[in-house]
Design a protein around this motif. Structure first.
Motif, PDB file in Angstrom:
ATOM      1  N   ALA A 160       0.726  -1.251  -0.019  1.00 30.37           N
ATOM      2  CA  ALA A 160      -0.006   0.126   0.029  1.00 30.37           C
ATOM      3  C   ALA A 160       0.844   1.227   0.085  1.00 30.37           C
ATOM      4  O   ALA A 160       1.942   1.178   0.714  1.00 30.37           O
ATOM      5  CB  ALA A 160      -0.928  -0.023   1.159  1.00 30.37           C
ATOM      6  N   ILE A 161       0.474   2.187  -0.644  1.00 32.06           N
ATOM      7  CA  ILE A 161       1.009   3.393  -0.688  1.00 32.06           C
ATOM      8  C   ILE A 161       0.548   4.371   0.548  1.00 32.06           C
ATOM      9  O   ILE A 161      -0.440   4.510   0.696  1.00 32.06           O
ATOM     10  CB  ILE A 161       0.739   4.457  -1.809  1.00 32.06           C
ATOM     11  N   PRO A 162       1.464   4.887   1.426  1.00 30.93           N
ATOM     12  CA  PRO A 162       1.124   5.452   2.471  1.00 30.93           C
ATOM     13  C   PRO A 162       0.571   6.864   2.069  1.00 30.93           C
ATOM     14  O   PRO A 162       0.778   7.393   1.101  1.00 30.93           O
ATOM     15  CB  PRO A 162       2.624   5.853   3.080  1.00 30.93           C
ATOM     16  N   GLU A 163      -0.557   7.133   3.034  1.00 34.47           N
ATOM     17  CA  GLU A 163      -1.384   8.220   2.718  1.00 34.47           C
ATOM     18  C   GLU A 163      -0.832   9.621   2.284  1.00 34.47           C
ATOM     19  O   GLU A 163      -1.140  10.286   1.550  1.00 34.47           O
ATOM     20  CB  GLU A 163      -2.465   8.566   3.689  1.00 34.47           C
ATOM     21  N   LYS A 164       0.460  10.075   3.048  1.00 34.77           N
ATOM     22  CA  LYS A 164       1.253  11.118   3.045  1.00 34.77           C
ATOM     23  C   LYS A 164       1.915  10.941   1.396  1.00 34.77           C
ATOM     24  O   LYS A 164       1.665  12.039   0.891  1.00 34.77           O
ATOM     25  CB  LYS A 164       1.974  11.226   3.902  1.00 34.77           C
ATOM     26  N   GLU A 165       2.437   9.804   1.118  1.00 29.94           N
ATOM     27  CA  GLU A 165       3.152   9.848   0.166  1.00 29.94           C
ATOM     28  C   GLU A 165       1.926   9.631  -1.124  1.00 29.94           C
ATOM     29  O   GLU A 165       2.162  10.133  -2.156  1.00 29.94           O
ATOM     30  CB  GLU A 165       3.740   8.268  -0.086  1.00 29.94           C
ATOM     31  N   GLU A 170      -0.191  12.826  -5.891  1.00 28.07           N
ATOM     32  CA  GLU A 170      -1.186  13.576  -6.636  1.00 28.07           C
ATOM     33  C   GLU A 170      -0.800  15.156  -7.006  1.00 28.07           C
ATOM     34  O   GLU A 170      -1.284  15.523  -7.909  1.00 28.07           O
ATOM     35  CB  GLU A 170      -2.576  13.620  -5.752  1.00 28.07           C
ATOM     36  N   VAL A 171      -0.186  15.557  -6.007  1.00 26.99           N
ATOM     37  CA  VAL A 171       0.328  17.045  -6.127  1.00 26.99           C
ATOM     38  C   VAL A 171       1.407  16.998  -7.141  1.00 26.99           C
ATOM     39  O   VAL A 171       1.423  17.988  -8.152  1.00 26.99           O
ATOM     40  CB  VAL A 171       0.787  17.519  -4.843  1.00 26.99           C
ATOM     41  N   TRP A 172       2.358  15.872  -7.318  1.00 23.93           N
ATOM     42  CA  TRP A 172       3.141  15.937  -8.272  1.00 23.93           C
ATOM     43  C   TRP A 172       2.501  15.820  -9.577  1.00 23.93           C
ATOM     44  O   TRP A 172       3.151  16.356 -10.682  1.00 23.93           O
ATOM     45  CB  TRP A 172       4.311  14.761  -7.881  1.00 23.93           C
ATOM     46  N   LYS A 173       1.553  15.132  -9.988  1.00 22.88           N
ATOM     47  CA  LYS A 173       1.106  14.584 -11.146  1.00 22.88           C
ATOM     48  C   LYS A 173       0.425  15.911 -11.544  1.00 22.88           C
ATOM     49  O   LYS A 173       0.386  16.162 -12.842  1.00 22.88           O
ATOM     50  CB  LYS A 173      -0.032  13.734 -10.998  1.00 22.88           C
TER      51      LYS A 173
END
Length: 232
Positions: A160-165, A170-173
């Motif tokens: 699973a991807i950690p929520e913060k990551e 999403e911000v990076w995209k």
């Protein structure tokens, strides 16, 4: 010097700014602040430095509507490595996005598995009778590939991807890729002999391997139109 190299330099300076040597830490922090100003970065941007895109050839398809087995293999890699992915059909490129190390491994893993699957699908296709319609042979080969991916997926565990990551990705995209469409996929045709073809793929997929050294790949330029890969 490219932005990527400057970002790498900034990472090293920030690491040195935590040095137990006060003088070294202070100098590194000062240089890091100067470089941040040069790059136009603020404190909120620092967390994004660990998020990168590993860009690789899609290898199996450049269609805007991906075969289900291709979408399944891509999703298997992202789930296993704990990264996200974006697809650029025009360039035939996949962009695995996440923590730098995980994104690089995801790109490598996809390349190894995709080449295995492409080779075995081609071998299966060549073994089909030339008296069959081409659509039947292709349909069976796609069924074979779907079975292969199903078996390979059962050999790995999801990370699973950690929520913060996930939020940083999403911000990076949003900053680097803008609005994204969802990429559609299509199932293999239900042709005669499909069950045997799928079962042969499933058997061979159990022998899939991922045992070579990691090798980075060059980044794509001019992304063009990109798409999210839907769950398969």
């Amino acid at each position: 010097m490219s932005d990527q190299k400057l970002h790498e330099r900034l990472r090293k300076l920030l690491a040195l700014s935590k040095s137990s040597n006060p003088a070294e830490a202070a100098l590194a922090l000062e240089k890091a602040q100067q470089l941040m100003a040069e790059l136009g970065l603020d404190a909120d941007d620092l967390e994004l430095l660990d998020i990168e895109s590993e860009d690789v050839d899609a290898l199996l398809s450049t269609s805007t509507v991906l075969p289900l087995y291709v979408a399944g293999l891509i999703r298997m890699v992202t789930d296993t490595m704990g990264v996200d992915v974006v697809y650029t059909p025009r360039l035939g490129r996949l962009h695995f996005i996440g923590n730098k190390a995980k994104a690089e491994i995801a790109g490598y893993a996809y390349g190894v598995l995709a080449r295995q699957l492409r080779k075995e699908r081609q071998t299966f296709l060549k073994g089909q009778s030339k008296r069959l319609k081409r659509s039947t042979r292709i349909g069976r080969a796609d069924q074979y590939a779907e079975g292969w991916v199903t078996a390979a997926r059962k050999k790995v565990s999801a990370l699973a991807i950690p929520e913060k990551e996930k939020a940083l990705i999403e911000v990076w995209k949003e900053k680097n890729m803008g609005d994204l469409d969802t990429c559609k996929h299509r199932k293999a045709k239900a042709v005669r002999g499909k069950d045997d073809a799928w079962l042969n793929g499933w058997r061979d997929g159990q022998e899939s391997r991922l045992d070579h050294g990691v090798s980075g790949s060059g980044a794509a330029t001019a992304l063009g139109h990109t798409r999210r890969i839907g769950a398969a």
